[in-house]
Design an enzyme around this catalytic site. Structure first.
Site, PDB file in Angstrom:
ATOM      1  CG  ASP A 259      -5.288  -9.830   3.368  1.00 51.70           C
ATOM      2  OD1 ASP A 259      -4.814 -10.407   2.370  1.00 51.70           O
ATOM      3  OD2 ASP A 259      -5.054  -8.628   3.624  1.00 51.70           O
TER       4      ASP A 259
ATOM      5  CG  ASP B 165      -2.875  -8.287   0.700  1.00 50.44           C
ATOM      6  OD1 ASP B 165      -2.224  -8.640   1.692  1.00 50.44           O
ATOM      7  OD2 ASP B 165      -3.896  -7.547   0.770  1.00 50.44           O
TER       8      ASP B 165
ATOM      9  CG  HIS C 140      -1.985  -1.034   1.192  1.00 51.07           C
ATOM     10  ND1 HIS C 140      -2.865  -1.195   0.151  1.00 51.07           N
ATOM     11  CD2 HIS C 140      -2.288  -2.021   2.083  1.00 51.07           C
ATOM     12  CE1 HIS C 140      -3.672  -2.230   0.391  1.00 51.07           C
ATOM     13  NE2 HIS C 140      -3.338  -2.746   1.557  1.00 51.07           N
TER      14      HIS C 140
ATOM     15  CG  HIS D  84      -6.776  -5.147   1.574  1.00 50.21           C
ATOM     16  ND1 HIS D  84      -6.269  -6.045   2.497  1.00 50.21           N
ATOM     17  CD2 HIS D  84      -7.961  -4.718   2.057  1.00 50.21           C
ATOM     18  CE1 HIS D  84      -7.130  -6.133   3.515  1.00 50.21           C
ATOM     19  NE2 HIS D  84      -8.162  -5.352   3.271  1.00 50.21           N
TER      20      HIS D  84
END
Ligand SMILES: [Zn+2]
Length: 346
Positions: free
Chosen positions: A290, A201, A167, A203
């Protein structure tokens, strides 16, 4: 397989983070995550732990803005010097701004500490404490060490990175990330040959997307929860495919809530075919667990068997791979899930 790990992460342990609605909650991206992964890897007969090499700051500056990295290095000390209440009990605090730069490109950046913080941070989840900078540099060196292993020995290696990185953009922190470990590793490898980055991931890998968006020598692909319902909300849509020279060299696969193994694997196959068409010499693989059905931050339904199949599918690319740890917050299952994915690459 070499597992690059540094204990420097442990002291990066913010006392809280701020969730939507202003709730203060325990910091989910915590040192226990790495302890769980380490414990699971130590039960295997193929994980070989190693300290990262020291690559200095040059490969980090090659990806990140120098003033941003300098901000990460000094902000904690500056904050303590500017606030006696914080200095009296630093362990109860985490450094966060309350004002953000939004989409502005100011003609100059405020010289105040909080002004710089709002410019260099995108949300309230990248809490900075005393050890954050040191942990972030060590984490990037774990990723670089894995990349070096992929280059020198044409093999696979795992950067057990913490804090995670995907991120973080060229000049901003966000989503528990400060330095984009996968991007630093991929940029270093790109001097040796063509690189594909695959981010699995849950996200969207917004930082990685931003960093390589105008480049054609590094293909970036991210499979993730649709930003129409999921963090980071403002990036990761299907229509974002690169710009300038990089047009056509970025691909997002936003997926719906409830995505299960079958749907995930069919999307993955499409992504892997894109990578095959690009014919890279190296793969940088951002893994986040996740996507797991039991993850507190995710809304997919990937199972243990799913992780084994995902690992097998990616391994079939037969590319020397630097595998980089990103997210995953179901701590009790995190270690085993990482092993299930990684054991394909041993
Ligand atoms: Zn994630």
């Amino acid at each position: 397989m070499k597992i690059f790990h540094s204990e420097a992460h442990r002291a990066h342990d913010p006392p809280f983070e701020v969730f939507d609605g202003g709730q203060r909650v325990p910091y989910l991206e915590n040192p226990d995550r790495i302890d769980r992964i380490t414990a699971a890897l130590k039960k295997t007969d193929w994980a070989e732990f190693a300290e990262p090499a020291d690559f200095g700051l040059d490969p980090i500056h090659a990806v990140h803005d120098r003033d941003y990295i300098a901000f990460l290095a000094s902000c904690w000390t500056e904050w303590l010097a500017s606030d006696s209440a914080v200095a009296a009990s630093p362990r109860d605090h985490a450094f966060l701004p309350a004002t953000f730069a939004l989409r502005r490109r100011p003609t100059s950046i405020s010289s105040t500490l909080l002004g710089r913080a709002g410019y260099y941070m995108m949300d309230l989840s990248s809490c900075i404490v005393e050890a954050t900078y040191r942990a972030s540099i060590a984490s990037a060196h774990c990723a670089l060490s894995a990349a070096q292993e992929a280059f020198q020995n044409s093999t696979n290696a795992f950067g057990l990175c913490r804090p995670p990185g995907h991120h973080a953009g060229r000049d901003y922190a966000g989503g528990y990330c400060f330095i984009n470990n996968a991007s630093v590793a991929a940029n270093w490898l790109s001097a040796k040959g063509k690189v594909a980055i695959l981010d699995v991931d849950y996200h969207a890998g917004n930082g990685t997307q931003d960093i390589f968006y105008e480049r054609s020598d590094v293909l970036t692909i991210s499979i993730h929860g649709d930003p129409d319902y999921e963090y980071p909300y403002y990036i990761g849509f299907a229509g974002e495919t690169g710009a300038g020279a990089g047009l056509g060299y970025h691909q997002n696969y936003p997926l719906p809530k409830g995505t299960d193994d079958a749907a995930y694997l069919s999307t993955l196959e499409d992504a892997l075919n894109k990578i095959r068409s690009f014919s890279p010499q190296y793969l940088v693989l951002s893994i986040g667990m996740d996507t797991f059905e039991g993850d507190p931050l995710g809304r997919f339904k990937v199972t243990r068997e799913g992780f084994a199949s995902i690992g097998q599918g990616i391994h079939d690319l037969k590319l020397p791979s630097a595998i980089i740890m990103e997210g995953g917050y179901a701590n009790a299952e995190l270690g085993e899930n990482v092993v299930l994915l990684l054991e394909n690459f041993k």
